[in-house]
Design a protein around this motif. Sequence first.
Motif, PDB file in Angstrom:
ATOM      1  N   ALA A  67     -12.427   5.418   4.198  1.00 43.45           N
ATOM      2  CA  ALA A  67     -12.944   6.318   3.168  1.00 43.45           C
ATOM      3  C   ALA A  67     -11.794   6.978   2.418  1.00 43.45           C
ATOM      4  CB  ALA A  67     -13.830   7.377   3.801  1.00 43.45           C
ATOM      5  N   GLY A  68     -11.894   6.979   1.090  1.00 41.76           N
ATOM      6  CA  GLY A  68     -10.863   7.541   0.240  1.00 41.76           C
ATOM      7  C   GLY A  68      -9.870   6.536  -0.287  1.00 41.76           C
ATOM      8  N   ASP A  69      -9.881   5.311   0.270  1.00 43.31           N
ATOM      9  CA  ASP A  69      -8.915   4.290  -0.138  1.00 43.31           C
ATOM     10  C   ASP A  69      -9.364   3.562  -1.399  1.00 43.31           C
ATOM     11  OD1 ASP A  69      -7.481   4.969   2.074  1.00 43.31           O
ATOM     12  OD2 ASP A  69      -7.963   3.171   3.235  1.00 43.31           O
ATOM     13  N   THR A  70      -8.371   2.959  -2.075  1.00 41.16           N
ATOM     14  CA  THR A  70      -8.594   2.126  -3.249  1.00 41.16           C
ATOM     15  C   THR A  70      -7.920   0.784  -3.024  1.00 41.16           C
ATOM     16  OG1 THR A  70      -8.678   4.031  -4.739  1.00 41.16           O
ATOM     17  CG2 THR A  70      -8.194   1.892  -5.737  1.00 41.16           C
ATOM     18  N   PHE A  71      -8.608  -0.288  -3.394  1.00 42.10           N
ATOM     19  CA  PHE A  71      -8.044  -1.637  -3.300  1.00 42.10           C
ATOM     20  C   PHE A  71      -8.027  -2.238  -4.698  1.00 42.10           C
ATOM     21  CE2 PHE A  71      -8.377  -6.228  -2.914  1.00 42.10           C
ATOM     22  CZ  PHE A  71      -7.437  -6.530  -1.933  1.00 42.10           C
ATOM     23  N   GLU A  72      -6.882  -2.770  -5.099  1.00 44.89           N
ATOM     24  CA  GLU A  72      -6.748  -3.410  -6.407  1.00 44.89           C
ATOM     25  C   GLU A  72      -6.476  -4.896  -6.203  1.00 44.89           C
ATOM     26  OE1 GLU A  72      -3.678  -1.249  -8.391  1.00 44.89           O
ATOM     27  OE2 GLU A  72      -4.917   0.554  -8.632  1.00 44.89           O
ATOM     28  N   GLY A  73      -7.400  -5.726  -6.680  1.00 45.31           N
ATOM     29  CA  GLY A  73      -7.298  -7.160  -6.439  1.00 45.31           C
ATOM     30  C   GLY A  73      -7.667  -7.980  -7.660  1.00 45.31           C
TER      31      GLY A  73
ATOM     32  N   SER B  38       0.837  -1.182   0.000  1.00 48.13           N
ATOM     33  CA  SER B  38       0.000   0.000   0.000  1.00 48.13           C
ATOM     34  C   SER B  38       0.877   1.238   0.000  1.00 48.13           C
ATOM     35  CB  SER B  38      -0.934   0.023   1.227  1.00 48.13           C
ATOM     36  OG  SER B  38      -0.195   0.139   2.422  1.00 48.13           O
ATOM     37  N   TYR B  39       0.373   2.308  -0.601  1.00 47.86           N
ATOM     38  CA  TYR B  39       1.055   3.582  -0.519  1.00 47.86           C
ATOM     39  C   TYR B  39       0.019   4.683  -0.416  1.00 47.86           C
ATOM     40  CZ  TYR B  39       0.220   3.531  -5.606  1.00 47.86           C
ATOM     41  OH  TYR B  39      -0.353   3.435  -6.849  1.00 47.86           O
TER      42      TYR B  39
ATOM     43  N   LEU C 154      -1.248  -8.460  -2.982  1.00 54.12           N
ATOM     44  CA  LEU C 154      -0.134  -9.321  -3.367  1.00 54.12           C
ATOM     45  C   LEU C 154      -0.410 -10.752  -2.934  1.00 54.12           C
ATOM     46  CD1 LEU C 154       2.925  -7.013  -2.576  1.00 54.12           C
ATOM     47  CD2 LEU C 154       1.726  -7.363  -4.742  1.00 54.12           C
ATOM     48  N   ASP C 155      -0.702 -10.942  -1.639  1.00 51.32           N
ATOM     49  CA  ASP C 155      -1.169 -12.242  -1.151  1.00 51.32           C
ATOM     50  C   ASP C 155      -2.686 -12.262  -1.259  1.00 51.32           C
ATOM     51  OD1 ASP C 155       1.440 -13.034  -0.430  1.00 51.32           O
ATOM     52  OD2 ASP C 155       1.268 -11.930   1.460  1.00 51.32           O
ATOM     53  N   ASP C 156      -3.242 -13.370  -1.702  1.00 48.63           N
ATOM     54  CA  ASP C 156      -4.684 -13.474  -1.924  1.00 48.63           C
ATOM     55  C   ASP C 156      -5.455 -13.093  -0.670  1.00 48.63           C
ATOM     56  OD1 ASP C 156      -7.070 -14.093  -3.284  1.00 48.63           O
ATOM     57  OD2 ASP C 156      -7.103 -16.095  -2.383  1.00 48.63           O
TER      58      ASP C 156
END
Length: 240
Positions: free
Chosen positions: A30-36, A3-4, A15-17
Motif C-alpha cells: 500500500a502506497g507504492d507506485t509501479f511504472e511499467g 525502486s526508490y 527495467l527488466d520486463d
Amino acid sequence: MLSYNSAEQAIIVELDDAPASPDTPYTMSAGDTFEGEISEHSDFIDTDLMKLQVESGVTYTISMEGVGSDALYDPYLALFDIDLDVAVATDNNSGSGLNAEITFTATYSGIYYIEASATRSHLVGEYRLTVDETANLNPVSFTITDNGGNDSIDFNSVNSDQKNSLVAETYSDVNGLNGNMTIMRDTVIENAYSGSGNDELIGNDADSFAGLRIQDSGAGTLVSYDGGSSLINADDFTFV
C-alpha cells in the motif's frame, strides 16, 4: 528493477520486463507506485505480474492508468490470490476514462498478484499502477446489540472459512478474521447467512421464536430449525 522510497512509499520502475510468472521480482505494498510498459507481441497480449503484500481485513484500491508520451490505451487489470488459479477480480474501465481500477478487501495476510495488461494485443504503451489503502466501512471487530424485530447476519459473499455463532456473549470468526464478532447479552439474532467456505454455524435457543434460518452458500441449501427440524446439507452445525 529500480525502486526508490519517499516517506516509506516506493516508486518501482520496470527495467527488466515483469514476467507473467509467480517468480516476478516486483513486489508492491500500500502506497507504492509501479511504472511499467506493455510491449507489442504478434500473437498474444503482453502481461506483467506484480506481487502485492496485503494484510487481512484491509481494503485496497489498485489503479492502472496510461501515462507518458506513449501512454497505454485502455488498460486491463486483474487480481489473483496466492494460487494464481481464478481471478479474484478483473476490471477494464472503472477508473477515469478507459483506465482500470479494482477495490477489494484481503481475506488473508500475505501475497496476492496484480496482473497488468491491455484489452487487445495491438495496444501497447506505458502505464502506472498505484495501490492505496481504502477506508473500510466494515469494522474489523464489532459487537451486535438489538432490542427487537427479526434480524439477520449476512456473510454470504465470504469465501474463507467462518465460525458464525448466534449465541449471546460468544465470539465468531467472520470475514476472514478471528474472534472479531460478538453478540451482546439478551440480544436475539434470528437469521444467519454464511459463505462458501468450510463453515461452523452455531444457532441460539430457537424455542423462543419460530424461524431460526441458516443458509450456507457452499452447501447451497436453506435450512430451518423450529425446535424439531433436522439439519440439511451444511458443513457443520450445532444447536446449543
